[in-house]
Design a protein around this motif. Structure first.
Motif, PDB file in Angstrom:
ATOM      1  N   ASP A  54       0.834  -1.209   0.000  1.00 50.75           N
ATOM      2  CA  ASP A  54       0.000   0.000   0.000  1.00 50.75           C
ATOM      3  C   ASP A  54       0.868   1.258   0.000  1.00 50.75           C
ATOM      4  OD1 ASP A  54      -2.729  -1.148   0.208  1.00 50.75           O
ATOM      5  OD2 ASP A  54      -1.985  -1.925   2.096  1.00 50.75           O
ATOM      6  N   LEU A  55       1.967   1.208   0.740  1.00 51.19           N
ATOM      7  CA  LEU A  55       2.860   2.358   0.780  1.00 51.19           C
ATOM      8  C   LEU A  55       3.507   2.589  -0.579  1.00 51.19           C
ATOM      9  CD1 LEU A  55       4.108   4.584   2.510  1.00 51.19           C
ATOM     10  CD2 LEU A  55       5.936   2.989   3.124  1.00 51.19           C
ATOM     11  N   ILE A  56       3.917   1.519  -1.235  1.00 46.90           N
ATOM     12  CA  ILE A  56       4.495   1.639  -2.577  1.00 46.90           C
ATOM     13  C   ILE A  56       3.489   2.277  -3.525  1.00 46.90           C
ATOM     14  CG2 ILE A  56       5.309   0.325  -4.579  1.00 46.90           C
ATOM     15  CD1 ILE A  56       6.407  -1.743  -2.478  1.00 46.90           C
ATOM     16  N   LEU A  57       2.228   1.870  -3.416  1.00 48.40           N
ATOM     17  CA  LEU A  57       1.192   2.412  -4.297  1.00 48.40           C
ATOM     18  C   LEU A  57       0.808   3.844  -3.938  1.00 48.40           C
ATOM     19  CD1 LEU A  57      -1.052  -0.776  -4.560  1.00 48.40           C
ATOM     20  CD2 LEU A  57       0.399   0.194  -6.349  1.00 48.40           C
ATOM     21  N   THR A  58       1.290   4.336  -2.817  1.00 44.00           N
ATOM     22  CA  THR A  58       1.075   5.737  -2.438  1.00 44.00           C
ATOM     23  C   THR A  58       2.191   6.639  -2.939  1.00 44.00           C
ATOM     24  OG1 THR A  58       0.057   4.888  -0.405  1.00 44.00           O
ATOM     25  CG2 THR A  58       0.428   7.231  -0.482  1.00 44.00           C
ATOM     26  N   THR A  59       3.327   6.059  -3.327  1.00 44.28           N
ATOM     27  CA  THR A  59       4.474   6.897  -3.708  1.00 44.28           C
ATOM     28  C   THR A  59       4.237   7.776  -4.953  1.00 44.28           C
ATOM     29  OG1 THR A  59       5.582   5.110  -4.965  1.00 44.28           O
ATOM     30  CG2 THR A  59       6.114   5.322  -2.604  1.00 44.28           C
ATOM     31  N   PRO A  60       3.361   7.396  -5.910  1.00 40.64           N
ATOM     32  CA  PRO A  60       3.077   8.365  -6.975  1.00 40.64           C
ATOM     33  C   PRO A  60       2.452   9.663  -6.450  1.00 40.64           C
ATOM     34  CG  PRO A  60       2.481   6.180  -7.712  1.00 40.64           C
ATOM     35  CD  PRO A  60       2.803   6.064  -6.247  1.00 40.64           C
ATOM     36  N   LEU A  61       1.650   9.558  -5.386  1.00 42.48           N
ATOM     37  CA  LEU A  61       1.117  10.764  -4.749  1.00 42.48           C
ATOM     38  C   LEU A  61       2.254  11.588  -4.157  1.00 42.48           C
ATOM     39  CD1 LEU A  61      -1.242  12.511  -3.698  1.00 42.48           C
ATOM     40  CD2 LEU A  61      -1.352  10.983  -1.700  1.00 42.48           C
ATOM     41  N   PHE A  62       3.223  10.918  -3.504  1.00 46.60           N
ATOM     42  CA  PHE A  62       4.390  11.630  -2.968  1.00 46.60           C
ATOM     43  C   PHE A  62       5.107  12.381  -4.088  1.00 46.60           C
ATOM     44  CE2 PHE A  62       5.134   7.914   0.249  1.00 46.60           C
ATOM     45  CZ  PHE A  62       3.936   8.206   0.865  1.00 46.60           C
ATOM     46  N   SER A  63       5.333  11.679  -5.196  1.00 40.74           N
ATOM     47  CA  SER A  63       6.093  12.268  -6.303  1.00 40.74           C
ATOM     48  C   SER A  63       5.425  13.527  -6.833  1.00 40.74           C
ATOM     49  CB  SER A  63       6.254  11.250  -7.437  1.00 40.74           C
ATOM     50  OG  SER A  63       7.045  10.156  -7.028  1.00 40.74           O
ATOM     51  N   ARG A  64       4.117  13.464  -6.992  1.00 44.78           N
ATOM     52  CA  ARG A  64       3.412  14.623  -7.546  1.00 44.78           C
ATOM     53  C   ARG A  64       3.406  15.788  -6.554  1.00 44.78           C
ATOM     54  NH1 ARG A  64       2.919  17.734 -11.738  1.00 44.78           N
ATOM     55  NH2 ARG A  64       0.899  18.812 -11.849  1.00 44.78           N
ATOM     56  N   LEU A  65       3.233  15.511  -5.281  1.00 40.70           N
ATOM     57  CA  LEU A  65       3.262  16.588  -4.287  1.00 40.70           C
ATOM     58  C   LEU A  65       4.634  17.260  -4.251  1.00 40.70           C
ATOM     59  CD1 LEU A  65       1.244  14.885  -1.400  1.00 40.70           C
ATOM     60  CD2 LEU A  65       0.489  16.791  -2.850  1.00 40.70           C
ATOM     61  N   LEU A  66       5.681  16.481  -4.425  1.00 39.82           N
ATOM     62  CA  LEU A  66       7.027  17.059  -4.478  1.00 39.82           C
ATOM     63  C   LEU A  66       7.217  17.881  -5.744  1.00 39.82           C
ATOM     64  CD1 LEU A  66       9.063  13.997  -3.131  1.00 39.82           C
ATOM     65  CD2 LEU A  66       8.703  16.185  -1.958  1.00 39.82           C
ATOM     66  N   GLU A  67       6.665  17.400  -6.866  1.00 40.35           N
ATOM     67  CA  GLU A  67       6.728  18.171  -8.118  1.00 40.35           C
ATOM     68  C   GLU A  67       6.034  19.522  -7.973  1.00 40.35           C
ATOM     69  OE1 GLU A  67       5.021  15.833 -11.216  1.00 40.35           O
ATOM     70  OE2 GLU A  67       6.888  14.759 -11.650  1.00 40.35           O
ATOM     71  N   LEU A  68       5.006  19.557  -7.150  1.00 37.71           N
ATOM     72  CA  LEU A  68       4.265  20.803  -6.918  1.00 37.71           C
ATOM     73  C   LEU A  68       4.934  21.670  -5.846  1.00 37.71           C
ATOM     74  CD1 LEU A  68       0.621  19.351  -6.994  1.00 37.71           C
ATOM     75  CD2 LEU A  68       1.758  20.690  -8.780  1.00 37.71           C
ATOM     76  N   ASN A  69       6.137  21.245  -5.436  1.00 42.74           N
ATOM     77  CA  ASN A  69       6.982  22.019  -4.504  1.00 42.74           C
ATOM     78  C   ASN A  69       6.414  22.132  -3.095  1.00 42.74           C
ATOM     79  OD1 ASN A  69       9.056  22.658  -6.437  1.00 42.74           O
ATOM     80  ND2 ASN A  69       7.626  24.131  -7.357  1.00 42.74           N
ATOM     81  N   HIS A  70       5.663  21.113  -2.677  1.00 38.36           N
ATOM     82  CA  HIS A  70       5.204  21.080  -1.299  1.00 38.36           C
ATOM     83  C   HIS A  70       6.290  20.490  -0.397  1.00 38.36           C
ATOM     84  CE1 HIS A  70       1.172  22.371  -2.247  1.00 38.36           C
ATOM     85  NE2 HIS A  70       1.044  21.423  -3.158  1.00 38.36           N
TER      86      HIS A  70
END
Length: 326
Positions: A13-29
Motif C-alpha cells: 500500500d505504501l508503494i502504491l502511495t508513492t506516486p502521490l508523494f512524487s506529484r506533491l514534491l513536483e508541486l513544490n510542497h
C-alpha cells in the motif's frame, strides 16, 4: 504547503502511495510521511524524504507521542490514505485541517471529506487527493530506492552463485486466500529451471521456514536470498528479468521499478491491485464464481487449488515470449 501524508502500512500500500508523494514534491510542497517501521525501511533510501519520516507504532503511549510530534510540526494539511480509527484519531487531535475519503463516520474526525471515485488501480485512487490542490495529474511516478550497500550485497550474492538469467519468485503471503500452494510454485520453478532460468526465492524473516520447507520439494537446486532488508529486496528485483509471485509487496516493488511481473491471484481483485493496460505486467486468475472475495481464510480455496502449475506455466510462457519480442 507543509503536508503530512499518512500511510502506516502495508508495504504494498505504501508503494502504491508513492506516486502521490512524487506529484506533491513536483508541486513544490514540503512533504512528510507518517508510517510504521517497515515503511521507514522502504523510504529511508529516498534522497528527498529520508529525513522527513515520522514513525508510528500501535500503542496508546506511542500514539500520544506521535500526535505531539505532529502538533509541533504545524502542518498545513494532513492527507490520510488509510482512514481507519487509529489514523482518524491522530487526525482528530492533530490541530490542523485533515482530508480523507467520505464515509459517514469520518465526519467526526476529519475537517474535510472528499468524494471517492473508483478508479480501479489503487495507485490511481490515491492520486484523487490531488484535488485538494486543484490538480488532476494521473501520472504514476513511483519512488523506491536501494542504497549502495544494498546493491553491493546483492551483487556479491549473484556473482558468488553465478546467477545470470535471474527470475525472482515470492511464494508467501500472510493470507491463505492469496497464497498459491507452495508445491505448485516449486513445480513451476522446476519447469522454468529446465528452460534455463535461475530462480531466486525471497521471503521476510518470519517466512523463512515456509520457503525452506517448500524448496525441499524441488527436483533442482534453486536459490534463496535470506537476511534481506527492504532495500536489498528492491536491489534484487531491479536486477531480475522477471518477478513471479502472489499479490504481495514484492510484486508491487517490481511494478514500481518497471521490472516485468507475473502475478497469481486468488481472493484479491486484480482491478485494484494490478496496473491496467501495461504490457510489462500480466496475471492469471482462475475466474470461478466466488472470485474475488474479501476472505482471509477459506476451508477450501478452490480459486488457488484448482489453478494447476501447467496452466500457470502455459500463460506465463506466452507472456514471456511476447515480452521478449517487444
Amino acid at each position: 504547503m507543509k503536508i503530512l501524508v499518512i500511510q502506516l502500512r502495508q508495504l504494498g500500500d505504501l508503494i502504491l502511495t508513492t506516486p502521490l508523494f512524487s506529484r506533491l514534491l513536483e508541486l513544490n510542497h514540503d512533504l512528510y510521511i507518517l508510517t510504521e517501521k517497515l515503511g521507514f525501511d522502504l523510504l529511508k533510501n529516498d534522497p528527498v524524504l529520508s529525513d522527513k519520516i515520522i514513525i508510528s507504532s500501535n500503542s496508546v503511549l506511542n500514539e500520544l507521542i506521535t500526535i505531539k510530534k505532529i502538533r509541533k510540526e504545524k502542518f498545513d494539511v494532513i492527507i490520510d490514505c488509510m482512514s481507519n480509527l487509529r489514523t482518524a484519531t491522530i487526525c482528530k487531535f492533530s490541530g490542523t485541517q485533515s482530508f480523507a475519503f467520505n464515509k459517514s463516520w469520518r465526519k467526526y474526525f476529519y475537517t474535510n471529506l472528499l468524494d471517492y471515485e473508483d478508479r480501479g488501480y489503487s495507485a490511481y485512487d490515491k492520486l484523487q487527493f490531488l484535488k485538494i490542490f486543484n490538480d488532476d495529474c494521473d501520472k504514476l511516478q513511483f519512488r523506491i530506492f536501494s542504497s549502495d550497500s544494498d546493491d553491493k550485497k546483492v551483487e556479491t550474492f549473484l556473482e558468488k552463485n553465478k546467477i545470470k538469467n535471474l527470475i525472482t519468485i515470492s511464494i508467501t503471503h500472510k493470507r491463505q486466500t492469496r497464497r498459491w500452494p507452495d508445491s505448485y510454485y516449486i513445480e513451476l520453478a522446476d519447469m522454468l529451471k529446465q528452460d534455463g532460468f535461475d530462480l531466486v526465492f525471497t521471503a521476510a524473516k518470519s517466512e523463512y521456514h515456509y520457503v525452506e520447507n517448500a524448496l525441499k520439494l524441488s527436483k533442482y537446486n534453486h536459490f534463496f536470498y535470506r537476511d534481506s532488508s527492504v532495500g536489498e529486496l528492491v536491489s534484487l528485483i531491479k536486477r531480475a528479468l522477471l518477478h513471479i509471485g502472489n499479490d504481495s509487496a514484492p510484486k508491487h516493488i517490481a511494478v514500481a521499478l518497471g521490472i516485468p511481473s507475473f502475478t497469481i491471484f486468488g481472493a484479491s481483485n486484480p482491478k485494484g491491485w494490478h496496473p491496467p493496460n501495461n504490457l510489462l505486467h500480466d496475471y492469471i486468475q482462475l475466474g470461478i464464481v466466488c472470485q474475488p472475495c474479501s476472505k482471509k481464510e477459506c476451508e477450501k480455496p478452490n480459486c488457488l487449488l484448482e489453478l494447476k502449475p501447467k496452466q500457470v506455466y502455459a500463460k506465463l510462457k506466452n507472456f514471456m515470449e511476447n515480452l521478449w519480442v517487444q
